[in-house]
Write a protein that holds these residues in place. Sequence first.
Motif, PDB file in Angstrom:
ATOM      1  N   UNK A  81      40.065  44.750  23.652  1.00 52.72           N
ATOM      2  CA  UNK A  81      40.074  43.328  23.989  1.00 52.72           C
ATOM      3  C   UNK A  81      40.956  43.080  25.205  1.00 52.72           C
ATOM      4  N   UNK A  82      42.049  43.790  25.298  1.00 52.04           N
ATOM      5  CA  UNK A  82      42.908  43.690  26.489  1.00 52.04           C
ATOM      6  C   UNK A  82      42.135  44.132  27.735  1.00 52.04           C
ATOM      7  N   UNK A  83      41.371  45.202  27.605  1.00 54.37           N
ATOM      8  CA  UNK A  83      40.582  45.688  28.741  1.00 54.37           C
ATOM      9  C   UNK A  83      39.564  44.653  29.174  1.00 54.37           C
ATOM     10  N   UNK A  84      38.893  44.015  28.220  1.00 49.75           N
ATOM     11  CA  UNK A  84      37.912  42.987  28.568  1.00 49.75           C
ATOM     12  C   UNK A  84      38.593  41.802  29.248  1.00 49.75           C
ATOM     13  N   UNK A  85      39.775  41.417  28.761  1.00 49.49           N
ATOM     14  CA  UNK A  85      40.524  40.338  29.409  1.00 49.49           C
ATOM     15  C   UNK A  85      40.926  40.743  30.820  1.00 49.49           C
ATOM     16  N   UNK A  89      33.987  35.843  29.298  1.00 47.59           N
ATOM     17  CA  UNK A  89      34.805  36.867  28.658  1.00 47.59           C
ATOM     18  C   UNK A  89      34.255  37.210  27.272  1.00 47.59           C
ATOM     19  N   UNK A  90      34.000  36.195  26.460  1.00 49.80           N
ATOM     20  CA  UNK A  90      33.482  36.430  25.113  1.00 49.80           C
ATOM     21  C   UNK A  90      32.081  37.030  25.159  1.00 49.80           C
ATOM     22  N   UNK A  91      31.313  36.619  26.155  1.00 50.46           N
ATOM     23  CA  UNK A  91      29.993  37.226  26.345  1.00 50.46           C
ATOM     24  C   UNK A  91      30.154  38.708  26.676  1.00 50.46           C
ATOM     25  N   UNK A  92      31.159  39.027  27.484  1.00 48.52           N
ATOM     26  CA  UNK A  92      31.414  40.413  27.847  1.00 48.52           C
ATOM     27  C   UNK A  92      31.803  41.262  26.649  1.00 48.52           C
ATOM     28  N   UNK A  93      32.565  40.683  25.723  1.00 48.23           N
ATOM     29  CA  UNK A  93      32.913  41.391  24.494  1.00 48.23           C
ATOM     30  C   UNK A  93      31.648  41.706  23.705  1.00 48.23           C
ATOM     31  N   UNK A  94      30.768  40.725  23.612  1.00 50.96           N
ATOM     32  CA  UNK A  94      29.509  40.934  22.890  1.00 50.96           C
ATOM     33  C   UNK A  94      28.638  41.964  23.601  1.00 50.96           C
ATOM     34  N   UNK A 148      23.532  45.433  34.658  1.00 47.46           N
ATOM     35  CA  UNK A 148      24.636  45.857  35.511  1.00 47.46           C
ATOM     36  C   UNK A 148      25.982  45.735  34.825  1.00 47.46           C
ATOM     37  N   UNK A 149      26.097  44.808  33.859  1.00 50.04           N
ATOM     38  CA  UNK A 149      27.377  44.621  33.175  1.00 50.04           C
ATOM     39  C   UNK A 149      27.735  45.831  32.329  1.00 50.04           C
ATOM     40  N   UNK A 150      26.749  46.697  32.062  1.00 52.80           N
ATOM     41  CA  UNK A 150      27.026  47.891  31.276  1.00 52.80           C
ATOM     42  C   UNK A 150      27.853  48.906  32.051  1.00 52.80           C
ATOM     43  N   UNK A 151      27.827  48.828  33.372  1.00 49.35           N
ATOM     44  CA  UNK A 151      28.479  49.847  34.194  1.00 49.35           C
ATOM     45  C   UNK A 151      29.951  50.035  33.847  1.00 49.35           C
TER      46      UNK A 151
END
Length: 317
Positions: A7-11, A33-38, A170-173
């Motif tokens: 979660x720190x990394x995503x933030x 951010x929350x979308x990125x976590x999902x 692309x967000x998977x990269x």
Amino acid sequence: MLNRRFLRVKALQEIYAYHQSNSSDIPQSERHLLQGVDELYKLFIYQVTFWTEVRQFAIRRIEENKQKHFPTEEDLNPNMKFVNNRILTALEDNKHLELLRQQYKIDWTDSREDFIRNMFVKMTELPEYQEYMSNGKDSFADDKKFLVTVIDNYMAEDGLLYDYYSDRDLSFNSDYQIAVYLLWKFINDLPSSFNAESPMPPVYHSEKEDKAFVTQLFEKTILHADEYMELVKANISNWDYERLALMDIILIFMALTEFTQFHDIPVKVTINEYIEISKLYSTSESRRFVNGMLDRLSTVMKEEGKIVKTGLGLLDK
């Protein structure tokens, strides 16, 4: 599934993107951010279903070989160890995983005749596969050992799989390496009792608490940036603040947020977490700088009474 480090990394990723875009819309960035976590969890589910798809391809190949005009003895009596792998069989039968596959619209059918074939062939050429198929062992432990070894030694560096995900999102990269680790840990921790009715791990350990943690970490790091900048400038030595890498600055600012805003997280835990994260996102020189600055700033802030910890994060501990 996603512990506080991830979660720190995503933030961190979202704060970096926020500054790079010169954005001022914090609520929109929090949603992203929350979308990125999902999306990270979605990539993890992709990784799990990749293995069930490889198993399905192996089953189809076995059946095709049996239908040859002149099948060999091996074609007629194939080694079934991989397709009977207890973990892959349980995952394929798992009802929750199937629901997640449908939820994320994961469909490998367009890849069965090229990509999955290539991945299967590559796997069969690995010495670990050869040893697994010929060692004569028949156990859950052996099935697990094979999977975690291949995942650990090969998946993180596999360009074909990385490119496959990149072509789709692309967000998977930026999350590929993390997702490989999540897959490795999931398989490594999987009990032999896992079956069709077992739940897959959730996105968050505690959804309410973890969502609050990651959004507050993001928001408060941005809102207190000017204050943190002055604090760093006042305590920096032998470094030019203006020449510091943005990533290093963000790592320090996030740690300062945890020092001052999260009263139940011990200072030592925060410092250790950001040193570990810096190993992934900074140079060795940057790591030393981040480590040194956090040690210095924590000492100064304790003396000034700016760090107050309670409960499990009691400062004296």
